[in-house]
Design a protein around this motif. Structure first.
Motif, PDB file in Angstrom:
ATOM      1  N   SER A  22    -111.401  50.311-120.643  1.00 34.16           N
ATOM      2  CA  SER A  22    -109.995  50.429-120.289  1.00 34.16           C
ATOM      3  C   SER A  22    -109.499  49.063-119.856  1.00 34.16           C
ATOM      4  O   SER A  22    -110.273  48.203-119.433  1.00 34.16           O
ATOM      5  N   VAL A  23    -108.203  48.871-119.996  1.00 30.59           N
ATOM      6  CA  VAL A  23    -107.585  47.622-119.570  1.00 30.59           C
ATOM      7  C   VAL A  23    -106.177  47.940-119.080  1.00 30.59           C
ATOM      8  O   VAL A  23    -105.510  48.835-119.598  1.00 30.59           O
ATOM      9  N   ARG A  24    -105.764  47.217-118.084  1.00 35.95           N
ATOM     10  CA  ARG A  24    -104.460  47.443-117.468  1.00 35.95           C
ATOM     11  C   ARG A  24    -103.445  46.445-118.010  1.00 35.95           C
ATOM     12  O   ARG A  24    -103.711  45.258-118.118  1.00 35.95           O
ATOM     13  N   PHE A  25    -102.262  46.964-118.357  1.00 35.35           N
ATOM     14  CA  PHE A  25    -101.103  46.149-118.711  1.00 35.35           C
ATOM     15  C   PHE A  25    -100.015  46.535-117.721  1.00 35.35           C
ATOM     16  O   PHE A  25     -99.438  47.611-117.835  1.00 35.35           O
ATOM     17  N   GLY A  26     -99.778  45.677-116.745  1.00 32.65           N
ATOM     18  CA  GLY A  26     -98.837  46.028-115.680  1.00 32.65           C
ATOM     19  C   GLY A  26     -99.386  47.197-114.888  1.00 32.65           C
ATOM     20  O   GLY A  26    -100.515  47.153-114.408  1.00 32.65           O
ATOM     21  N   ASN A  27     -98.614  48.266-114.800  1.00 34.87           N
ATOM     22  CA  ASN A  27     -99.087  49.443-114.060  1.00 34.87           C
ATOM     23  C   ASN A  27     -99.532  50.574-114.992  1.00 34.87           C
ATOM     24  O   ASN A  27     -99.689  51.703-114.567  1.00 34.87           O
ATOM     25  N   LYS A  28     -99.722  50.254-116.295  1.00 33.64           N
ATOM     26  CA  LYS A  28    -100.170  51.251-117.260  1.00 33.64           C
ATOM     27  C   LYS A  28    -101.547  50.885-117.791  1.00 33.64           C
ATOM     28  O   LYS A  28    -101.954  49.732-117.746  1.00 33.64           O
ATOM     29  N   LEU A  29    -102.240  51.877-118.333  1.00 37.62           N
ATOM     30  CA  LEU A  29    -103.624  51.710-118.742  1.00 37.62           C
ATOM     31  C   LEU A  29    -103.802  52.082-120.214  1.00 37.62           C
ATOM     32  O   LEU A  29    -103.254  53.071-120.687  1.00 37.62           O
ATOM     33  N   VAL A  30    -104.595  51.256-120.934  1.00 37.98           N
ATOM     34  CA  VAL A  30    -105.041  51.569-122.286  1.00 37.98           C
ATOM     35  C   VAL A  30    -106.526  51.886-122.189  1.00 37.98           C
ATOM     36  O   VAL A  30    -107.277  51.139-121.562  1.00 37.98           O
ATOM     37  N   THR A  31    -106.958  52.994-122.789  1.00 36.47           N
ATOM     38  CA  THR A  31    -108.366  53.384-122.728  1.00 36.47           C
ATOM     39  C   THR A  31    -108.878  53.698-124.121  1.00 36.47           C
ATOM     40  O   THR A  31    -108.101  53.944-125.043  1.00 36.47           O
ATOM     41  N   THR A  32    -110.209  53.691-124.258  1.00 36.52           N
ATOM     42  CA  THR A  32    -110.795  54.060-125.543  1.00 36.52           C
ATOM     43  C   THR A  32    -110.343  55.473-125.894  1.00 36.52           C
ATOM     44  O   THR A  32    -110.203  56.330-125.019  1.00 36.52           O
ATOM     45  N   GLY A  33    -110.067  55.688-127.166  1.00 34.93           N
ATOM     46  CA  GLY A  33    -109.576  56.976-127.633  1.00 34.93           C
ATOM     47  C   GLY A  33    -108.072  57.016-127.812  1.00 34.93           C
ATOM     48  O   GLY A  33    -107.557  57.894-128.502  1.00 34.93           O
ATOM     49  N   ASP A  34    -107.349  56.070-127.200  1.00 32.92           N
ATOM     50  CA  ASP A  34    -105.898  56.021-127.373  1.00 32.92           C
ATOM     51  C   ASP A  34    -105.563  55.637-128.807  1.00 32.92           C
ATOM     52  O   ASP A  34    -106.289  54.894-129.460  1.00 32.92           O
ATOM     53  N   GLY A  35    -104.434  56.117-129.287  1.00 32.77           N
ATOM     54  CA  GLY A  35    -103.963  55.770-130.616  1.00 32.77           C
ATOM     55  C   GLY A  35    -103.158  54.477-130.600  1.00 32.77           C
ATOM     56  O   GLY A  35    -102.774  53.967-129.529  1.00 32.77           O
ATOM     57  N   ALA A  36    -102.868  53.946-131.789  1.00 29.63           N
ATOM     58  CA  ALA A  36    -102.132  52.690-131.908  1.00 29.63           C
ATOM     59  C   ALA A  36    -100.737  52.801-131.300  1.00 29.63           C
ATOM     60  O   ALA A  36    -100.255  51.854-130.670  1.00 29.63           O
ATOM     61  N   GLY A  37    -100.090  53.951-131.457  1.00 34.41           N
ATOM     62  CA  GLY A  37     -98.759  54.145-130.885  1.00 34.41           C
ATOM     63  C   GLY A  37     -98.761  54.035-129.369  1.00 34.41           C
ATOM     64  O   GLY A  37     -97.879  53.405-128.778  1.00 34.41           O
ATOM     65  N   ARG A  38     -99.748  54.626-128.752  1.00 38.21           N
ATOM     66  CA  ARG A  38     -99.870  54.556-127.283  1.00 38.21           C
ATOM     67  C   ARG A  38    -100.096  53.110-126.844  1.00 38.21           C
ATOM     68  O   ARG A  38     -99.505  52.649-125.872  1.00 38.21           O
ATOM     69  N   VAL A  39    -100.949  52.384-127.566  1.00 39.60           N
ATOM     70  CA  VAL A  39    -101.207  50.976-127.216  1.00 39.60           C
ATOM     71  C   VAL A  39     -99.920  50.170-127.333  1.00 39.60           C
ATOM     72  O   VAL A  39     -99.615  49.349-126.475  1.00 39.60           O
ATOM     73  N   MET A  40     -99.134  50.401-128.377  1.00 36.83           N
ATOM     74  CA  MET A  40     -97.865  49.687-128.542  1.00 36.83           C
ATOM     75  C   MET A  40     -96.900  50.014-127.401  1.00 36.83           C
ATOM     76  O   MET A  40     -96.202  49.130-126.914  1.00 36.83           O
ATOM     77  N   GLN A  41     -96.867  51.274-126.963  1.00 41.33           N
ATOM     78  CA  GLN A  41     -96.000  51.654-125.844  1.00 41.33           C
ATOM     79  C   GLN A  41     -96.393  50.927-124.569  1.00 41.33           C
ATOM     80  O   GLN A  41     -95.544  50.483-123.808  1.00 41.33           O
ATOM     81  N   VAL A  42     -97.686  50.829-124.332  1.00 38.40           N
ATOM     82  CA  VAL A  42     -98.186  50.252-123.082  1.00 38.40           C
ATOM     83  C   VAL A  42     -98.211  48.728-123.129  1.00 38.40           C
ATOM     84  O   VAL A  42     -97.754  48.056-122.206  1.00 38.40           O
ATOM     85  N   ALA A  43     -98.764  48.156-124.213  1.00 36.37           N
ATOM     86  CA  ALA A  43     -99.031  46.715-124.266  1.00 36.37           C
ATOM     87  C   ALA A  43     -98.015  45.933-125.088  1.00 36.37           C
ATOM     88  O   ALA A  43     -97.951  44.715-124.980  1.00 36.37           O
ATOM     89  N   GLY A  44     -97.263  46.622-125.931  1.00 33.83           N
ATOM     90  CA  GLY A  44     -96.320  45.926-126.789  1.00 33.83           C
ATOM     91  C   GLY A  44     -96.990  45.433-128.062  1.00 33.83           C
ATOM     92  O   GLY A  44     -98.136  45.758-128.355  1.00 33.83           O
ATOM     93  N   LYS A  45     -96.245  44.624-128.804  1.00 33.38           N
ATOM     94  CA  LYS A  45     -96.743  44.082-130.068  1.00 33.38           C
ATOM     95  C   LYS A  45     -97.859  43.077-129.790  1.00 33.38           C
ATOM     96  O   LYS A  45     -97.723  42.211-128.926  1.00 33.38           O
ATOM     97  N   PRO A  46     -98.974  43.156-130.519  1.00 34.74           N
ATOM     98  CA  PRO A  46    -100.067  42.207-130.284  1.00 34.74           C
ATOM     99  C   PRO A  46     -99.676  40.793-130.739  1.00 34.74           C
ATOM    100  O   PRO A  46     -98.843  40.621-131.633  1.00 34.74           O
ATOM    101  N   ASP A  47    -100.295  39.794-130.129  1.00 37.03           N
ATOM    102  CA  ASP A  47    -100.078  38.408-130.519  1.00 37.03           C
ATOM    103  C   ASP A  47    -100.758  38.085-131.849  1.00 37.03           C
ATOM    104  O   ASP A  47    -100.315  37.198-132.575  1.00 37.03           O
ATOM    105  N   ARG A  48    -101.827  38.784-132.151  1.00 36.95           N
ATOM    106  CA  ARG A  48    -102.570  38.559-133.395  1.00 36.95           C
ATOM    107  C   ARG A  48    -103.261  39.861-133.795  1.00 36.95           C
ATOM    108  O   ARG A  48    -103.774  40.582-132.941  1.00 36.95           O
ATOM    109  N   VAL A  49    -103.294  40.150-135.109  1.00 41.42           N
ATOM    110  CA  VAL A  49    -104.011  41.299-135.644  1.00 41.42           C
ATOM    111  C   VAL A  49    -105.021  40.778-136.656  1.00 41.42           C
ATOM    112  O   VAL A  49    -104.666  40.041-137.573  1.00 41.42           O
TER     113      VAL A  49
END
Length: 90
Positions: A22-49
């Motif tokens: 898991s990793v924290r972005f501000g006050n929200k958390l991304v964890t294993t098992g999350d989908g790409a949509g959830r990651v985009m909501q929490v972390a925003g657009k990635p700097d590199r893919v």
């Protein structure tokens, strides 16, 4: 002997629990098992893919990289879900 086996079993279970990333972005958390949509909501657009390929050059996933001061957060996707999270300190 039974205590040794119990201790070994507990260590293995603790290791498996720690593998859940898991990793924290501000006050929200991304964890294993999350989908790409959830990651985009929490972390925003990635700097590199980065496209991940197997030995036969077939696409097997993606690595999304987020650059932050003094570290890079790498989120690895397989089958559209977060399979691993790594923080690489610069």
């Amino acid at each position: 002997m039974n205590r040794m086996l119990l201790g070994l079993a507990l260590c293995l279970l603790a290791g498996a629990a720690m593998a859940q990333g898991s990793v924290r972005f501000g006050n929200k958390l991304v964890t294993t098992g999350d989908g790409a949509g959830r990651v985009m909501q929490v972390a925003g657009k990635p700097d590199r893919v980065v496209q991940l390929e197997n030995d036969y050059s077939a696409n097997v996933g993606e690595r999304w990289e987020y650059y932050q001061p003094r570290k890079t957060i790498q989120i690895i996707f397989h089958d559209g879900k977060v399979s691993d999270i790594e923080e690489v300190y610069n």
